[in-house]
Write an enzyme that holds these catalytic residues in place. Sequence first.
Site, PDB file in Angstrom:
ATOM      1  N   ASP A  34      -2.420  -4.303 -24.805  1.00 43.46           N
ATOM      2  CA  ASP A  34      -1.360  -5.323 -24.512  1.00 43.46           C
ATOM      3  C   ASP A  34      -1.913  -6.572 -24.423  1.00 43.46           C
ATOM      4  O   ASP A  34      -3.148  -6.757 -24.173  1.00 43.46           O
ATOM      5  CB  ASP A  34      -0.387  -4.860 -23.401  1.00 43.46           C
ATOM      6  CG  ASP A  34       0.865  -5.624 -23.670  1.00 43.46           C
ATOM      7  OD1 ASP A  34       1.805  -4.632 -23.957  1.00 43.46           O
ATOM      8  OD2 ASP A  34       0.872  -6.722 -23.446  1.00 43.46           O
ATOM      9  N   LYS A 199      15.380   4.429 -39.924  1.00 44.17           N
ATOM     10  CA  LYS A 199      15.301   4.168 -38.804  1.00 44.17           C
ATOM     11  C   LYS A 199      16.768   2.965 -38.447  1.00 44.17           C
ATOM     12  O   LYS A 199      17.483   2.950 -37.816  1.00 44.17           O
ATOM     13  CB  LYS A 199      14.045   3.369 -38.210  1.00 44.17           C
ATOM     14  CG  LYS A 199      14.175   2.410 -37.150  1.00 44.17           C
ATOM     15  CD  LYS A 199      14.480   3.287 -35.843  1.00 44.17           C
ATOM     16  CE  LYS A 199      14.725   2.436 -34.802  1.00 44.17           C
ATOM     17  NZ  LYS A 199      14.651   3.003 -33.319  1.00 44.17           N
ATOM     18  N   ASN A 203      20.518   3.625 -36.455  1.00 44.84           N
ATOM     19  CA  ASN A 203      20.822   2.901 -35.132  1.00 44.84           C
ATOM     20  C   ASN A 203      22.172   2.175 -35.772  1.00 44.84           C
ATOM     21  O   ASN A 203      23.163   2.171 -34.831  1.00 44.84           O
ATOM     22  CB  ASN A 203      19.840   1.797 -34.772  1.00 44.84           C
ATOM     23  CG  ASN A 203      18.995   2.204 -34.043  1.00 44.84           C
ATOM     24  OD1 ASN A 203      19.046   3.561 -33.620  1.00 44.84           O
ATOM     25  ND2 ASN A 203      18.116   1.599 -33.407  1.00 44.84           N
ATOM     26  N   LEU A 245      30.392   9.206 -28.923  1.00 46.73           N
ATOM     27  CA  LEU A 245      32.147   9.003 -29.056  1.00 46.73           C
ATOM     28  C   LEU A 245      32.359   8.455 -27.756  1.00 46.73           C
ATOM     29  O   LEU A 245      33.792   8.629 -27.439  1.00 46.73           O
ATOM     30  CB  LEU A 245      32.712   9.994 -29.589  1.00 46.73           C
ATOM     31  CG  LEU A 245      32.657  10.269 -31.324  1.00 46.73           C
ATOM     32  CD1 LEU A 245      33.191  11.513 -31.741  1.00 46.73           C
ATOM     33  CD2 LEU A 245      32.995   8.957 -32.114  1.00 46.73           C
ATOM     34  N   GLY A 252      24.891  -2.175 -25.646  1.00 43.84           N
ATOM     35  CA  GLY A 252      23.687  -3.255 -25.597  1.00 43.84           C
ATOM     36  C   GLY A 252      22.566  -2.442 -25.645  1.00 43.84           C
ATOM     37  O   GLY A 252      22.386  -1.759 -26.573  1.00 43.84           O
ATOM     38  N   CYS A 255      17.973  -2.235 -28.626  1.00 42.56           N
ATOM     39  CA  CYS A 255      17.930  -1.855 -30.265  1.00 42.56           C
ATOM     40  C   CYS A 255      19.161  -2.079 -30.995  1.00 42.56           C
ATOM     41  O   CYS A 255      19.014  -2.680 -32.023  1.00 42.56           O
ATOM     42  CB  CYS A 255      17.530  -0.365 -29.862  1.00 42.56           C
ATOM     43  SG  CYS A 255      16.074  -0.084 -29.143  1.00 42.56           S
TER      44      CYS A 255
END
Length: 434
Positions: A34, A199, A203, A245, A252, A255
């Site tokens: 990182d 992907k 989403n 559902l 929120g 992603c």
Amino acid sequence: MTEREPVGVIGVGWVGLVTAACFAELGHRVIARDILPEKVAALSRGETTIHEPGLEDLLRRNAERITFTTEMGELLDGARLLFVCVDTPPTYSGDADLSRVRAVVEELPEGSDHVLIMKSTVPAGTGESIRRDLPGLAYVSCPEFLKEGTAVEDFMHPDRVVVGADPGDEAAADAVAGLYEPLPGEILRTDVASAEMIKLASNAFLATKISFINEIANVCEEVGADVGEVARGMGLDQRIGSSFLRAGIGYGGSCFPKDVSALKMLAGNTGYHFQLLTAVIEVNELQKRRVVGKLEKHLGSLLGKRIALLGLAFKANTDDMREASSLVLAARLQGEGAEVVAYDPVAAGRAAELLESVEMADSAQAALDGADAAVIVTEWPEFAELDWKEAAGRMARPLLVDGRNFLDPAVVQAAGFEYEGIGRTVGAPSPAGG
Ligand code: UGA
């Protein structure tokens, strides 16, 4: 056990850290890099930088197999298979910001035998452009589908693993698929652009399900139906399925908001107007604000009213505040002149930086003291355990807006509360104790 191939991880945010810990658990040596020295130092000392159930244990158990570093050279020397897990936040235009991905690509040597495995969520077409910039470097798209709060479990028990590669990179794709062979779930081999789209489309579809049920909830309120019953009835149809559902105050997180917008923009950039996603986004924005109207229905003007927010994180079991509905809600309540007090068992630290003018309480009870209303924003299990009778006594007015349909209305009403859920028909309160 045969020696497992070392794995490199670039970027140790949620996806990167879980990926590193889980591959270590599967027996791989992992080198994780990182750019933030303080994060690398903390992880090297054995501190877990995010709240994610099970992660701390995995990191502790596999500490000797994982090296954290800031040095790209150390990573490149130690591993051939490099998972890119840097974040791709939204830009002002709504497109995904690929600058961190680009910065990683610039650090990779040309003509090496490394395999760049893209786990970061990127717009379709990104892989193709990286391959153009770095000819000779093997490129595999391997999108991540884990959910915060159950990320370790999701990694270890995937529904599917998608491995996308273009002609010439078949061997690299075999190597990546091999990493996942010990895990259950189908491994789907495809081309890079399709993997990228899987992907984004996954989403966007889940977000669409949520906005759909939220709109159904809003109609249920008008016609006196119960969205929980409606969702149950719908979900029994296998073509629909019961998950995602749950009506509430909108999705929120890091992603859905970003990926729905990125897919809409990606389509727009090609000249296609993705109308459905425009509506999904708008419904979600309005849904966060509906709580204000529910409070006003009971309290009239919110000017000077003290409103307690129970939970701030975008969902339970995480301290992630990115795009949390609480941020919009707190601002809207303050905009109406309310005094906002909040409590979150885990995210309070992160939240305090974002919600400077919100008073942070150190327990749910403290947040409820003297409040004119409470709102359940995050479905933290401890709120179900709360002594609601005692809570009613602490409040100036025992009014509860349950933004997650988390509590049993009968129990809360019996404790003396006026109860409002989302799309729930709730009868008049029974007499206290009744
Ligand atoms: C989501 C996807 O579920 C993962 O598959 C994906 O890997 C991840 O994004 C990603 O792209 O990295 P996550 O954002 O961690 O995972 O959280 P979810 O559990 O999907 O919840 C997202 C939001 O939707 C939360 O605010 C949650 O409260 C809300 N939600 C979820 C609902 O309002 N109703 C539901 O029925 C389900």
